[in-house]
Design an enzyme around this catalytic site. Structure first.
Site, PDB file in Angstrom:
ATOM      1  N   HIS A  19       0.820  -1.205   0.000  1.00  0.00           N
ATOM      2  CA  HIS A  19       0.000   0.000   0.000  1.00  0.00           C
ATOM      3  C   HIS A  19       0.856   1.259   0.000  1.00  0.00           C
ATOM      4  O   HIS A  19       0.499   2.257  -0.631  1.00  0.00           O
ATOM      5  CB  HIS A  19      -0.918  -0.016   1.217  1.00  0.00           C
ATOM      6  CG  HIS A  19      -1.960   1.056   1.209  1.00  0.00           C
ATOM      7  ND1 HIS A  19      -3.073   0.998   0.408  1.00  0.00           N
ATOM      8  CD2 HIS A  19      -2.057   2.218   1.899  1.00  0.00           C
ATOM      9  CE1 HIS A  19      -3.825   2.075   0.604  1.00  0.00           C
ATOM     10  NE2 HIS A  19      -3.227   2.826   1.500  1.00  0.00           N
TER      11      HIS A  19
ATOM     12  N   TYR B 250       4.531   0.366  -3.099  1.00  0.00           N
ATOM     13  CA  TYR B 250       4.331  -0.021  -4.496  1.00  0.00           C
ATOM     14  C   TYR B 250       5.422  -0.991  -4.970  1.00  0.00           C
ATOM     15  O   TYR B 250       5.913  -0.892  -6.097  1.00  0.00           O
ATOM     16  CB  TYR B 250       4.296   1.220  -5.402  1.00  0.00           C
ATOM     17  CG  TYR B 250       3.205   2.195  -5.067  1.00  0.00           C
ATOM     18  CD1 TYR B 250       1.879   1.813  -5.082  1.00  0.00           C
ATOM     19  CD2 TYR B 250       3.501   3.514  -4.706  1.00  0.00           C
ATOM     20  CE1 TYR B 250       0.869   2.705  -4.760  1.00  0.00           C
ATOM     21  CE2 TYR B 250       2.495   4.416  -4.377  1.00  0.00           C
ATOM     22  CZ  TYR B 250       1.185   3.997  -4.408  1.00  0.00           C
ATOM     23  OH  TYR B 250       0.183   4.880  -4.094  1.00  0.00           O
TER      24      TYR B 250
ATOM     25  N   HIS C 255     -10.291   2.717  -0.514  1.00  0.00           N
ATOM     26  CA  HIS C 255     -10.484   2.286   0.867  1.00  0.00           C
ATOM     27  C   HIS C 255     -11.293   0.992   0.842  1.00  0.00           C
ATOM     28  O   HIS C 255     -12.370   0.899   1.413  1.00  0.00           O
ATOM     29  CB  HIS C 255     -11.181   3.381   1.684  1.00  0.00           C
ATOM     30  CG  HIS C 255     -10.461   3.705   2.950  1.00  0.00           C
ATOM     31  ND1 HIS C 255     -11.082   3.931   4.146  1.00  0.00           N
ATOM     32  CD2 HIS C 255      -9.137   3.819   3.205  1.00  0.00           C
ATOM     33  CE1 HIS C 255     -10.181   4.197   5.086  1.00  0.00           C
ATOM     34  NE2 HIS C 255      -8.996   4.130   4.533  1.00  0.00           N
TER      35      HIS C 255
ATOM     36  N   ASP D 183      -0.894  15.133   4.893  1.00  0.00           N
ATOM     37  CA  ASP D 183      -1.999  14.463   5.562  1.00  0.00           C
ATOM     38  C   ASP D 183      -1.493  13.205   6.262  1.00  0.00           C
ATOM     39  O   ASP D 183      -0.606  12.527   5.760  1.00  0.00           O
ATOM     40  CB  ASP D 183      -3.055  14.107   4.505  1.00  0.00           C
ATOM     41  CG  ASP D 183      -3.907  12.916   4.879  1.00  0.00           C
ATOM     42  OD1 ASP D 183      -3.903  11.950   4.096  1.00  0.00           O
ATOM     43  OD2 ASP D 183      -4.549  12.957   5.929  1.00  0.00           O
TER      44      ASP D 183
ATOM     45  N   SER E 250      -5.566   7.382  13.197  1.00  0.00           N
ATOM     46  CA  SER E 250      -6.665   8.266  13.591  1.00  0.00           C
ATOM     47  C   SER E 250      -6.827   9.348  12.532  1.00  0.00           C
ATOM     48  O   SER E 250      -5.852   9.851  11.962  1.00  0.00           O
ATOM     49  CB  SER E 250      -6.367   8.895  14.954  1.00  0.00           C
ATOM     50  OG  SER E 250      -6.169   7.891  15.929  1.00  0.00           O
ATOM     51  N   GLN E 251      -8.056   9.726  12.289  1.00  0.00           N
ATOM     52  CA  GLN E 251      -8.373  10.624  11.182  1.00  0.00           C
ATOM     53  C   GLN E 251      -8.260  12.102  11.581  1.00  0.00           C
ATOM     54  O   GLN E 251      -8.020  12.445  12.731  1.00  0.00           O
ATOM     55  CB  GLN E 251      -9.783  10.328  10.694  1.00  0.00           C
ATOM     56  CG  GLN E 251      -9.929   8.943  10.098  1.00  0.00           C
ATOM     57  CD  GLN E 251      -9.191   8.794   8.785  1.00  0.00           C
ATOM     58  OE1 GLN E 251      -9.609   9.296   7.754  1.00  0.00           O
ATOM     59  NE2 GLN E 251      -8.061   8.113   8.817  1.00  0.00           N
TER      60      GLN E 251
ATOM     61  N   GLY F 294      -2.104   8.721  -8.530  1.00  0.00           N
ATOM     62  CA  GLY F 294      -2.974   7.569  -8.385  1.00  0.00           C
ATOM     63  C   GLY F 294      -2.639   6.724  -7.183  1.00  0.00           C
ATOM     64  O   GLY F 294      -1.930   7.145  -6.270  1.00  0.00           O
TER      65      GLY F 294
END
Length: 692
Positions: free
Chosen positions: A33, A36, A79, A253, A296-297, A506
């Site tokens: 993930h 790659y 996701h 992020d 955690s978001q 992508g």
């Protein structure tokens, strides 16, 4: 856990045993993930540059010039595994993550698309997943005020144990003022802003890089993050304010691999020291490993000058957001983590971020096309069955859950292309692919995906600016899957080069298999395409009295079609189409010669007629099955007032006229009619199933 081979390689390289924090970092950063490792050489073959590309692959999102005063930030993510284990939260946090990818570029998110793929709706489990994924996307997007303006929706038994949830986000930023995710210099501070860190999402990156087990729902639920869209909305406004004052040097992020992933990738040009005990927490007693790897978001990591830390903190507090000064950028190429004064990780940063060894999988071609077996069912009955298939039926049940008009920029929206007003021009968006075609012909099917999305843009007069992709495949350990992957990437790259469309970013999602249902997904290289038109055009159906004209040659290509899905008729899949017709139709629309247009895709001419001219009379020129149900690419159904308007356009013919009280189809002295009531009943099948 990190493989035995990888662990032995790391021990030899570092000449020591690894700490538990270091093992966890490599387990996640070296996962498929994040690294790659199965696809890096293939991805390097894709065309990534173009005159409008300001920043291509490698960052959280790409930046593409739209005008002298506006650029778009665009990204695409998957996701998939989380959405099977916990469909509402998995899908919701997928939206939250891709929105933050765009936000980290200093761009305001303005639109979302959601290519979605599920098992067939005759199974209760699939209906449950479908319902809660759509609800999760709608809830999160509506709460943060970012409209879901389009997407794709496909159904096939292969997705029963492994649905695909892909999301595209587009934002806007000034071409000279976007941020990047790479630190600028040593001596700066790393500031964490947003939600407190808890134990949710632990191991999410490594979880996304393995097959789903039969007991996935219970065993893997801790790997699924839980989102808070109201905090995300505050975070959007806070980060944009911080970016506006010019004090943010870089921004990233926190997504896959949590703080470890974001901080190491962000600082990879230099090095970093992270003080895990300074991170603001939601739960007590968390270990350094949990703090570094939790996903955690609603969290962002900023690089700022030391003297600007307090200012960033004040802005965060203005929006009722927590923040922490958690580390610094260093000149040495090391990634160091401390916890209460103890060094718990000290790794060469290049080894962590880009040192994962490649996986050279064996490739083996296969042949899955079968001879066409003509169905004995009457043509009208076949037509109603094709129209009722959820790939063709109306998507009202889905779209009514999305606020498509928030931000007041959406001009029109459909599952083909969405039109948004941006400055004095139109931003046009399309997404998706046809997995059944791609399974039968991976190279041609993926190349045709580029043509199909460009065709959607052409119907409203837009020219493509860029492509983002989400390469969803089963496990490349199977030689046939590895061959699918190679052929699909080559087809994607070759057609993008032919049409002059750069691929600017992508995501790769492998290991989409299910032990529970013994399924492997069909190859699903879904793409998102953004385009521009100088004139804002709203998509509309044909009007009474219009002539209906078919542009492009039809071939008896039924393999992977909706007709094949409802009858099992088999046949050859569509061959590689000629993309030249796309520009022809785009120019016809811009000139006003064509008053309405749609391309022919799933469901063939029949589905196009139901959309563009549901009350009309059509005269077929040959075999009704070929004319109505073949899914040859590079074809358009257009409406115009005068046949002479298409003089000079190759391979076009008049097939009928708009008007009457039904969709009447005639050929060789035979005909059938589909009344408005019959058409409505067939097209409402998905909505009827999901509502009742």
């Amino acid at each position: 856990m990190v493989s035995v081979q990888d662990l032995e390689l790391l021990r030899r390289t570092l000449q020591r045993d690894l700490t538990d924090v270091e093992v966890a970092c490599f387990d996640n950063l070296w996962s498929e993930h994040c690294s790659y490792r199965s696809t890096r050489p293939l991805l390097k073959t894709l065309p990534t540059e173009g005159p409008a590309v300001l920043l291509g692959p490698g960052d959280d999102a790409a930046i593409v010039r739209f005008s002298d005063t506006c650029a778009i930030a665009i990204g695409m993510e998957s996701h998939n595994h989380p959405s099977y284990v916990d469909p509402f939260d998995g899908a919701a946090t997928g939206v939250g993550g891709i929105v933050r990818d765009v936000l980290s570029m200093g761009a305001r998110p303005i639109a979302l698309m959601d290519p979605l793929y599920f098992g067939t709706l005759d199974a209760e489990k699939n209906r449950y997943l479908f319902e809660h994924v759509v609800s999760g996307i709608g809830d999160y997007g509506n709460c943060i005020g970012v409209p879901v303006v389009g997407g794709d929706l496909g159904f096939d038994p292969c997705y029963a144990g492994n649905p695909l949830v892909n999301v595209v986000c587009v934002g806007t930023v000034h071409p000279d003022r976007f941020l990047t995710a790479r630190v600028k210099k040593p001596g700066t501070r790393l500031v964490l802003v947003g939600s407190s860190t808890g134990r949710d999402g632990l191991g999410g990156a490594s979880f996304a890089s393995r097959d789903l087990a039969e007991d996935a729902e219970a065993e893997d639920r801790p790997s699924v993050q839980v989102g808070d869209p109201f905090t995300e909305k505050l975070l959007i406004e806070a980060i944009l304010e911080m970016a506006e004052i010019g004090k943010v040097l870089s921004c990233r992020d926190l997504g896959a691999a949590g703080l470890a992933g974001a901080s190491s990738e962000m600082a990879s040009t230099f090095g970093a020291v992270i003080h895990a005990d300074r991170v603001h927490l939601r739960e007590t007693g968390m270990t350094a490993r949990e703090i570094m790897l939790a996903e955690s978001q609603e969290r962002m990591l900023l690089e700022v000058e030391p003297e600007d830390v307090a200012l960033m903190g004040a802005i965060a507090e203005k929006y009722d957001l927590s923040w922490s000064d958690i580390g610094e950028v260093i000149a040495e190429p090391r990634y160091v983590v401390t916890f209460h004064g103890e060094t718990v990780a000290d790794i060469p940063i290049d080894l962590l971020v880009s040192g994962a060894p490649l996986c050279p999988w064996e490739r083996r071609p296969y042949q899955a096309e079968t001879a066409f077996v003509r169905p004995a069912t009457p043509v009208k009955e076949l037509a109603l069955r094709v129209l009722a298939h959820p790939d063709v039926a109306e998507k009202t049940w889905v779209t009514e859950q999305y606020d498509k008009d928030v931000q007041l920029q959406t001009v029109s929206h459909s599952r083909d292309a969405a039109v948004l007003r941006l400055e004095d021009a139109a931003l046009v968006l399309s997404s998706g692919c046809n997995p059944r075609h791609i399974y039968l012909k991976p190279y041609e099917g993926t190349a045709n995906t580029v043509i199909e999305n460009a065709s959607n843009l052409a119907c409203v007069g837009a020219e493509p600016l860029c492509i983002v992709n989400c390469l969803n495949f089963a496990s490349p350990v199977h030689p046939e899957i590895s061959w699918q992957l190679e052929q699909s990437v080559l087809g994607l790259g070759d057609m993008a080069r032919t049409m002059g469309i750069p691929i600017v970013g992508g995501n790769v999602s492998l290991y989409n298999e299910s032990d529970e249902f013994n399924t492997q997904i069909k190859p699903t290289p879904s793409i998102g395409m953004a385009g521009k038109s100088d004139e804002v055009r709203r998509w509309k159906p044909a009007e009474e009295g219009d002539l209906l004209m078919l542009i492009g040659a039809t071939r008896p290509e039924f393999g992977g079609s909706v007709l094949d899905a409802v009858t099992g008729c088999g046949g050859m899949a569509p061959a590689l189409a000629d993309p030249a017709v796309v520009a022809v139709v785009r120019d016809l629309g811009r000139s006003g010669v064509v008053t309405a247009a749609t391309d022919l895709s799933r469901g063939g001419l029949l589905a196009a007629l139901a959309k563009l001219a549901p009350q009309s009379r059509v005269e077929l020129a040959g075999d009704p099955l070929e004319e109505l149900f073949a899914e040859t690419y590079g074809r358009f159904l257009v409406a115009c007032r005068d046949e002479s308007a298409l003089a000079g356009v190759e391979q076009h013919r008049v097939i009928g006229k708009v008007g009457g009280d039904a969709l009447t189809v005639a050929w060789d002295g035979t005909s059938f009619a589909i009344t408005p009531e019959e058409l409505e009943t067939a097209l409402a099948t998905t909505t009827r199933i999901m509502r009742y």
